[in-house]
Design a protein around this motif. Sequence first.
Motif, PDB file in Angstrom:
ATOM      1  N   VAL A  19       0.286  23.148   2.538  1.00 34.82           N
ATOM      2  CA  VAL A  19       0.485  23.449   3.957  1.00 34.82           C
ATOM      3  C   VAL A  19      -0.813  23.971   4.570  1.00 34.82           C
ATOM      4  O   VAL A  19      -1.222  23.561   5.657  1.00 34.82           O
ATOM      5  N   LYS A  20      -1.489  24.873   3.863  1.00 29.95           N
ATOM      6  CA  LYS A  20      -2.724  25.469   4.393  1.00 29.95           C
ATOM      7  C   LYS A  20      -3.910  24.516   4.329  1.00 29.95           C
ATOM      8  O   LYS A  20      -4.775  24.529   5.201  1.00 29.95           O
ATOM      9  N   GLN A  21      -3.921  23.654   3.316  1.00 28.68           N
ATOM     10  CA  GLN A  21      -5.070  22.787   3.085  1.00 28.68           C
ATOM     11  C   GLN A  21      -4.988  21.491   3.880  1.00 28.68           C
ATOM     12  O   GLN A  21      -5.995  20.941   4.313  1.00 28.68           O
ATOM     13  N   ALA A  78      14.876  28.701  13.212  1.00 27.52           N
ATOM     14  CA  ALA A  78      13.924  28.912  14.302  1.00 27.52           C
ATOM     15  C   ALA A  78      13.271  27.603  14.724  1.00 27.52           C
ATOM     16  O   ALA A  78      12.992  27.389  15.908  1.00 27.52           O
ATOM     17  N   ALA A  79      13.025  26.705  13.754  1.00 27.33           N
ATOM     18  CA  ALA A  79      12.354  25.437  14.063  1.00 27.33           C
ATOM     19  C   ALA A  79      13.305  24.420  14.676  1.00 27.33           C
ATOM     20  O   ALA A  79      12.986  23.766  15.668  1.00 27.33           O
ATOM     21  N   PHE A  80      14.489  24.276  14.100  1.00 30.47           N
ATOM     22  CA  PHE A  80      15.439  23.237  14.526  1.00 30.47           C
ATOM     23  C   PHE A  80      16.478  23.838  15.473  1.00 30.47           C
ATOM     24  O   PHE A  80      17.670  23.871  15.175  1.00 30.47           O
ATOM     25  N   ALA A  81      15.997  24.293  16.614  1.00 29.17           N
ATOM     26  CA  ALA A  81      16.876  25.002  17.552  1.00 29.17           C
ATOM     27  C   ALA A  81      17.409  24.079  18.651  1.00 29.17           C
ATOM     28  O   ALA A  81      17.713  24.530  19.753  1.00 29.17           O
ATOM     29  N   ARG A 112       7.266  22.258  14.828  1.00 35.12           N
ATOM     30  CA  ARG A 112       7.816  23.610  14.819  1.00 35.12           C
ATOM     31  C   ARG A 112       8.051  24.109  13.391  1.00 35.12           C
ATOM     32  O   ARG A 112       7.848  25.288  13.091  1.00 35.12           O
ATOM     33  N   PHE A 113       8.464  23.199  12.495  1.00 34.74           N
ATOM     34  CA  PHE A 113       8.650  23.618  11.104  1.00 34.74           C
ATOM     35  C   PHE A 113       7.297  23.954  10.463  1.00 34.74           C
ATOM     36  O   PHE A 113       7.171  24.932   9.730  1.00 34.74           O
ATOM     37  N   MET A 114       6.286  23.150  10.767  1.00 35.50           N
ATOM     38  CA  MET A 114       4.966  23.453  10.226  1.00 35.50           C
ATOM     39  C   MET A 114       4.477  24.814  10.724  1.00 35.50           C
ATOM     40  O   MET A 114       3.886  25.588   9.955  1.00 35.50           O
ATOM     41  N   ALA A 115       4.699  25.106  11.987  1.00 36.02           N
ATOM     42  CA  ALA A 115       4.283  26.408  12.522  1.00 36.02           C
ATOM     43  C   ALA A 115       4.967  27.546  11.770  1.00 36.02           C
ATOM     44  O   ALA A 115       4.343  28.563  11.433  1.00 36.02           O
ATOM     45  N   GLN A 116       6.262  27.374  11.490  1.00 37.50           N
ATOM     46  CA  GLN A 116       7.000  28.391  10.731  1.00 37.50           C
ATOM     47  C   GLN A 116       6.453  28.539   9.321  1.00 37.50           C
ATOM     48  O   GLN A 116       6.293  29.648   8.803  1.00 37.50           O
ATOM     49  N   ILE A 207     -14.348  27.786   9.941  1.00 33.64           N
ATOM     50  CA  ILE A 207     -13.306  27.905  10.976  1.00 33.64           C
ATOM     51  C   ILE A 207     -11.889  27.924  10.407  1.00 33.64           C
ATOM     52  O   ILE A 207     -10.924  27.980  11.166  1.00 33.64           O
ATOM     53  N   GLY A 208     -11.731  27.883   9.077  1.00 30.85           N
ATOM     54  CA  GLY A 208     -10.393  27.897   8.475  1.00 30.85           C
ATOM     55  C   GLY A 208      -9.598  26.664   8.867  1.00 30.85           C
ATOM     56  O   GLY A 208      -8.503  26.756   9.422  1.00 30.85           O
ATOM     57  N   LEU A 209     -10.151  25.488   8.565  1.00 21.83           N
ATOM     58  CA  LEU A 209      -9.614  24.230   9.094  1.00 21.83           C
ATOM     59  C   LEU A 209      -8.290  23.832   8.451  1.00 21.83           C
ATOM     60  O   LEU A 209      -8.105  23.931   7.241  1.00 21.83           O
ATOM     61  N   ASN A 210      -7.379  23.336   9.280  1.00 21.62           N
ATOM     62  CA  ASN A 210      -6.109  22.781   8.831  1.00 21.62           C
ATOM     63  C   ASN A 210      -5.748  21.643   9.768  1.00 21.62           C
ATOM     64  O   ASN A 210      -6.364  21.489  10.826  1.00 21.62           O
ATOM     65  N   SER A 211      -4.756  20.853   9.383  1.00 19.62           N
ATOM     66  CA  SER A 211      -4.332  19.742  10.224  1.00 19.62           C
ATOM     67  C   SER A 211      -2.836  19.788  10.459  1.00 19.62           C
ATOM     68  O   SER A 211      -2.080  20.234   9.600  1.00 19.62           O
ATOM     69  N   ALA A 212      -2.405  19.318  11.624  1.00 19.31           N
ATOM     70  CA  ALA A 212      -0.972  19.255  11.916  1.00 19.31           C
ATOM     71  C   ALA A 212      -0.506  17.821  12.120  1.00 19.31           C
ATOM     72  O   ALA A 212       0.565  17.586  12.649  1.00 19.31           O
ATOM     73  N   ASN A 213      -1.334  16.846  11.715  1.00 17.12           N
ATOM     74  CA  ASN A 213      -0.849  15.469  11.730  1.00 17.12           C
ATOM     75  C   ASN A 213       0.227  15.304  10.667  1.00 17.12           C
ATOM     76  O   ASN A 213       0.465  16.194   9.851  1.00 17.12           O
ATOM     77  N   SER A 214       0.852  14.136  10.647  1.00 15.63           N
ATOM     78  CA  SER A 214       1.884  13.898   9.639  1.00 15.63           C
ATOM     79  C   SER A 214       1.289  13.814   8.246  1.00 15.63           C
ATOM     80  O   SER A 214       2.019  13.653   7.272  1.00 15.63           O
TER      81      SER A 214
END
Length: 430
Positions: A19-21, A78-81, A112-116, A207-214
């Motif tokens: 998740v972080k990487q 919280a994510a699937f609201a 939203r699930f990734m954010a959680q 910058i502590g890089l991460n991605s939120a793509n699929s």
Amino acid sequence: MKLYNLKDHNEQVSFAQAVKQGLGQQQGLFFPLELPAFESTDIDALLEMDFVSRSSKILSAFIGDEIEPAQLQQRVAAAFAFPAPVAAVTDDIACLELFHGPTLAFKDFGGRFMAQMLAFVSGADEQITILTATSGDTGAAVAHAFYGMDNVRVVILYPQGKISPLQEKLFCTLGGNIQTIAVEGDFDDCQALVKQAFDDEALKQAIGLNSANSINISRLLAQVCYYFEAVAQLPQEKRNQLVISVPSGNFGDLTAGLLAKALGLPVKRFIAATNANDTVPRFLADGEWRPHRTVATLSNAMDVSQPNNWPRVEELFRRKTWRLSDLGFGAVTDEATQAAMRELAGLGYVSEPHAAIAWRLLRDQLQDGEYGLFLGTAHPAKFKESVDAILGQSLPLPAALADRVDLPLLSDTLPASFAPLRAFLLQQQQ
């Protein structure tokens, strides 16, 4: 949960690390080392549960003991609201509507699930920069999911002039910890820039890089859950011969559906539905992987010629010893897309270009005795200009869009070149 890098099987990480990487070495995608599967009696029990409880069980099967069940269920709730209803179109075809979240697109579930999950696995003082590319809907879902979160900066790249104006308004008007960049190129250029950033170890550390793509495993696993929700809404007799048509650009949604099938969800087959950017349909037809230059279409979120998630699809077919020849496929032109939208409207169902493509191929390939579902991935009003023109009507704007339509765009513009992006990421760091 252990995951391995598809380009280097020796690189294995935990769910939290993945998740972080985001990406592994050599830009490799992470994939589950173990593929869980439910017994048919377990599937029946799951389908009787409510959406959040069922989704928590499904995700727990992948994540294992890294997150306590009660904590995971709290995060899922919280994510699937918001709901994911199945809307009947004809006697043998329905639409799984995935656009009832805050940004009116299916990517609200994954974003939203990734954010959680990122909030759960990250330290309180850990500074994170989310860098992601969008062909339309990912940007809004990710921006709204992370908006206002402490220690998280979001930078979103999108192809200038190649997403709908309302899509742009949804995520380019927020400001704060959300930064948006209009790239002078197409989506594949944006995606290539993200990959270059992940190859730059010094930048990643700075910058502590991460991605939120699929490409991020948390987003992908979240999407598995709504396939179960779709089947749960169908009567028993319609579950036995189920065909699901998935509008496909980066192929994350199809990958999630195939993972649902691997878990034991009763799906007879899937259809990979694309527009003129037909790399995968041509590959499935002749076995040759020959990406063309991306072309702009009405279904802009699917304007992807080199889909990131395709290696995961191939790996899953290999691991499960499924045959790629069993995967349905097809590409639909803009002209046929417009005709499909009009035909759907004639049936009393207003849709937008992406879902119309999935419906068209489903209608053409559905056999006697089968029941079809196509995915409605975005609210028609997100494509108001084209939908109004094609259908000859004026769609009302939902509040999520109406509230942003008159706000100024806050985007920067950069060429499709890595050096300016790298400088931006370092200089603009909050």
